[in-house]
Design an enzyme around this catalytic site. Sequence first.
Site, PDB file in Angstrom:
ATOM      1  CB  THR A  17     -12.633  -2.830   0.009  1.00 40.86           C
ATOM      2  OG1 THR A  17     -11.215  -2.849  -0.104  1.00 40.86           O
ATOM      3  CG2 THR A  17     -13.010  -3.052   1.456  1.00 40.86           C
ATOM      4  CE1 TYR A  30      -9.142  -5.020   3.025  1.00 40.72           C
ATOM      5  CE2 TYR A  30     -10.232  -5.742   1.025  1.00 40.72           C
ATOM      6  CZ  TYR A  30      -9.551  -4.777   1.727  1.00 40.72           C
ATOM      7  OH  TYR A  30      -9.260  -3.586   1.131  1.00 40.72           O
ATOM      8  CB  THR A  96     -11.941   3.046  -2.136  1.00 43.89           C
ATOM      9  OG1 THR A  96     -10.948   2.363  -1.376  1.00 43.89           O
ATOM     10  CG2 THR A  96     -13.321   2.646  -1.694  1.00 43.89           C
ATOM     11  CG  ASP A  97      -6.732   1.310  -3.162  1.00 41.46           C
ATOM     12  OD1 ASP A  97      -7.191   1.894  -2.163  1.00 41.46           O
ATOM     13  OD2 ASP A  97      -6.069   0.258  -3.077  1.00 41.46           O
ATOM     14  CE  LYS A 169      -8.788   4.775  -0.076  1.00 40.32           C
ATOM     15  NZ  LYS A 169      -8.556   3.350  -0.351  1.00 40.32           N
ATOM     16  CD  GLU A 291       5.964  28.436  -7.115  1.00 41.52           C
ATOM     17  OE1 GLU A 291       6.796  27.519  -7.246  1.00 41.52           O
ATOM     18  OE2 GLU A 291       5.297  28.595  -6.075  1.00 41.52           O
TER      19      GLU A 291
HETATM   20  C1  SIN Z   1     -10.757  -0.603  -1.450  1.00 40.71           C
HETATM   21  O1  SIN Z   1     -11.584  -0.965  -2.254  1.00 40.71           O
HETATM   22  O2  SIN Z   1     -11.091   0.099  -0.463  1.00 40.71           O
HETATM   23  C2  SIN Z   1      -9.290  -0.925  -1.541  1.00 40.71           C
HETATM   24  C3  SIN Z   1      -8.955  -1.966  -2.533  1.00 40.71           C
HETATM   25  C4  SIN Z   1      -9.346  -1.592  -3.918  1.00 40.71           C
HETATM   26  O3  SIN Z   1      -9.215  -0.441  -4.304  1.00 40.71           O
HETATM   27  O4  SIN Z   1      -9.773  -2.493  -4.639  1.00 40.71           O
END
Ligand code: SIN
Length: 334
Positions: A17, A30, A96-97, A169, A291
């Site tokens: 992103t 996007y 970010t994923d 995340k 456990e």
């Molecule tokens: C992001 O970057 O926030 C989502 C999409 C990705 O991980 O490429």
Amino acid sequence: MPERGLPVIAVLATGGTIAGAQDDTTSHAYRAGALGVDQLVAAVPGLAQLGDIRAEQVASVGSQNMTYAIWAQLAKRVDELCRDSSVDGIVVTHGTDTLEETAYFLSLVIRHDKPLVLVGAMRPATAPGADGPANLFHAIALAGCDEARGRGALVVMNEDIHYAREVQKVACAGVNAFASPNRGRAGVMRGAHAQFFSRNESVHSTASEFSLDTLSSDEWPRVDVIYAGVDLGDDLISFLASRARGLVLAGVGDGNATDLALQALQRASAQGVAVVRASRTGSGSVDRNVELDDDALGFVAAGELSPQKARILLTLGLLITSNPIQLQEIFDRY
Ligand code: SIN
């Protein structure tokens, strides 16, 4: 900052992103990875004061499509740049994923102490209030700091600095989407200056036993994650046990699951599949023989590692051993 002047920072772009572009800025929609690294760098005000930037495009993917082949290529390039004495620090831009996975992987296989910082953005580059330029500014500033040296791969998002092992995340939207739930953030960026709150107590980088030499994208052992919940059966586990070298249980609570699922995992372990218990809760530590009787079941406890990070450590661990006791020693160390 080096004695010779501004630091030289290599920026390796992989997509995400942070490089996303919208066709219509009034819409959430996007395309991830649409912009090249030169456009990302050009959008950051004040970079000339931070360092001499050398930008390279390694990949252009949404990070849901990150692959072991790209990891191998990225890690090789990071390793080369670490050996290049003209480079002071390295930044990797990333979706970010799966950013936390790539950061953890690099913290295990890059055996150098040069600053290495991963960064992404929650808003695409064309959005009003895009967070990418500020995040990239902080990442480049951090990669040029002496204080970032020797801490393993770092992640910077929304002014917070995180250690690769700790960061997750924790939200699928919003710029404040990253946290280090078990141990807290490593520090914070104050403008172009880094303030660290803690040391990285985990084994990483120069102390790691994993190395790029043992990795080839064709040979990485298959490890799958089983997500536990109410009334989980055994058929998926039995199916995967015939294909995977390792299984990670994203267990309920303390890494637990239904009796039926645990019996299937025990059978998998008995047939030589490495079974690691992690928790789907997002924080806490899954400890051995609490456990469940891991000794009797042949399981490994993931400790504080999330299921997705346990999957990475198990994948690398299986390149060294498939013995559950030795794998547990690896999980206890990293
Ligand atoms: C992001 O970057 O926030 C989502 C999409 C990705 O991980 O490429």
